[in-house]
Scaffold this motif. Structure first.
Motif, PDB file in Angstrom:
ATOM      1  N   ILE A  78       0.860  -1.181   0.000  1.00 54.23           N
ATOM      2  CA  ILE A  78       0.000   0.000   0.000  1.00 54.23           C
ATOM      3  C   ILE A  78       0.899   1.234   0.000  1.00 54.23           C
ATOM      4  O   ILE A  78       1.709   1.436   0.911  1.00 54.23           O
ATOM      5  CB  ILE A  78      -0.930   0.057   1.240  1.00 54.23           C
ATOM      6  CG1 ILE A  78      -1.733  -1.238   1.402  1.00 54.23           C
ATOM      7  CG2 ILE A  78      -1.828   1.291   1.169  1.00 54.23           C
ATOM      8  CD1 ILE A  78      -2.733  -1.517   0.317  1.00 54.23           C
ATOM      9  N   ILE A  79       0.751   2.056  -1.036  1.00 50.25           N
ATOM     10  CA  ILE A  79       1.499   3.308  -1.145  1.00 50.25           C
ATOM     11  C   ILE A  79       0.538   4.437  -0.788  1.00 50.25           C
ATOM     12  O   ILE A  79      -0.552   4.529  -1.370  1.00 50.25           O
ATOM     13  CB  ILE A  79       2.044   3.508  -2.573  1.00 50.25           C
ATOM     14  CG1 ILE A  79       2.975   2.347  -2.952  1.00 50.25           C
ATOM     15  CG2 ILE A  79       2.742   4.857  -2.701  1.00 50.25           C
ATOM     16  CD1 ILE A  79       3.355   2.314  -4.423  1.00 50.25           C
ATOM     17  N   SER A  80       0.931   5.280   0.162  1.00 46.85           N
ATOM     18  CA  SER A  80       0.114   6.418   0.569  1.00 46.85           C
ATOM     19  C   SER A  80       0.794   7.707   0.131  1.00 46.85           C
ATOM     20  O   SER A  80       1.964   7.942   0.462  1.00 46.85           O
ATOM     21  CB  SER A  80      -0.072   6.445   2.088  1.00 46.85           C
ATOM     22  OG  SER A  80      -0.635   5.247   2.539  1.00 46.85           O
ATOM     23  N   ILE A  81       0.041   8.521  -0.589  1.00 46.30           N
ATOM     24  CA  ILE A  81       0.526   9.838  -1.034  1.00 46.30           C
ATOM     25  C   ILE A  81      -0.558  10.836  -0.660  1.00 46.30           C
ATOM     26  O   ILE A  81      -1.608  10.890  -1.307  1.00 46.30           O
ATOM     27  CB  ILE A  81       0.786   9.865  -2.557  1.00 46.30           C
ATOM     28  CG1 ILE A  81       1.725   8.726  -2.973  1.00 46.30           C
ATOM     29  CG2 ILE A  81       1.331  11.226  -2.979  1.00 46.30           C
ATOM     30  CD1 ILE A  81       1.863   8.537  -4.468  1.00 46.30           C
ATOM     31  N   GLY A  82      -0.317  11.616   0.403  1.00 47.12           N
ATOM     32  CA  GLY A  82      -1.368  12.509   0.901  1.00 47.12           C
ATOM     33  C   GLY A  82      -2.568  11.681   1.308  1.00 47.12           C
ATOM     34  O   GLY A  82      -2.451  10.732   2.091  1.00 47.12           O
ATOM     35  N   ASN A  83      -3.742  12.019   0.728  1.00 45.49           N
ATOM     36  CA  ASN A  83      -4.945  11.245   1.052  1.00 45.49           C
ATOM     37  C   ASN A  83      -5.265  10.211  -0.029  1.00 45.49           C
ATOM     38  O   ASN A  83      -6.355   9.683  -0.080  1.00 45.49           O
ATOM     39  CB  ASN A  83      -6.140  12.167   1.292  1.00 45.49           C
ATOM     40  CG  ASN A  83      -6.529  12.935   0.048  1.00 45.49           C
ATOM     41  OD1 ASN A  83      -5.801  12.969  -0.943  1.00 45.49           O
ATOM     42  ND2 ASN A  83      -7.684  13.587   0.106  1.00 45.49           N
TER      43      ASN A  83
END
Length: 181
Positions: A78-83
């Motif tokens: 899982i890659i999170s970038i901001g929201n």
């Protein structure tokens, strides 16, 4: 059918079962290794942003069940970038035309990474008909087998599915596309 013929048949099937089990065990282990290596490459691609904390990468164990390999665990990324969240979900290794697949999904789209021959440019299917009742049909010439150099490629969306080189620029572009960036 005499019992000895059936005994031979049963023994042959048991021997085949063990050979198939060993083969698919190796395929499963190779697939898991390829998945872990592609995640390492993705971590390198995203290092400038993960080092500052603006992008995070998490892994979660996922269970896959395939007919011949059975149940096994592999990591989902899982890659999170901001929201925005981008999920890389391993699908398995028992697929037609590929040694493995990882689905990539975001809020605004989907894509795939597939493990194919380095020289492959797109999906190509060929069908050969062999008449088991015709001894000449089963002796059809097969092209010589070549050593396959497996590599991950991004698959463009249907209907004209083509293979796109898996590199930093193309991967980051795909992430922006499926995240509406």
């Amino acid at each position: 059918m005499p019992a000895t013929d059936f005994d031979s048949f049963v023994q042959q099937q048991q021997d085949n079962k063990e050979n198939i089990k060993e083969f698919w065990g190796r395929e499963r282990d190779q697939y898991i290794d390829y998945v872990n290596k592609v995640y390492g490459t993705i971590e390198e691609f995203l290092a400038p942003w993960t080092s500052t904390g603006s992008v995070t990468i998490e892994y979660h164990e996922q269970e896959i069940h395939e007919e011949d390999t059975g149940v096994y665990n592999v990591r989902k990324c899982i890659i999170s970038i901001g929201n925005r969240f981008i999920a890389l979900t391993p699908i398995g290794t028992q697929l037609i035309g590929t040694k493995g697949r990882i689905d990539i999904s975001g809020a605004f789209g989907r894509s795939r990474l597939i493990l194919v021959d380095k020289d492959a440019t797109g999906i190509r299917v060929s069908v050969t008909h062999v008449d088991l009742n015709d001894p000449q049909s089963s002796k059809a010439e097969k092209p010589p087998e070549k050593e396959i150099d497996w590599t991950w490629k991004i698959v463009s969306n249907p209907p004209n599915m083509k293979f796109i080189e898996f590199n930093k620029e193309n991967f980051l572009s795909k992430i922006m596309e499926i995240s509406n960036g």
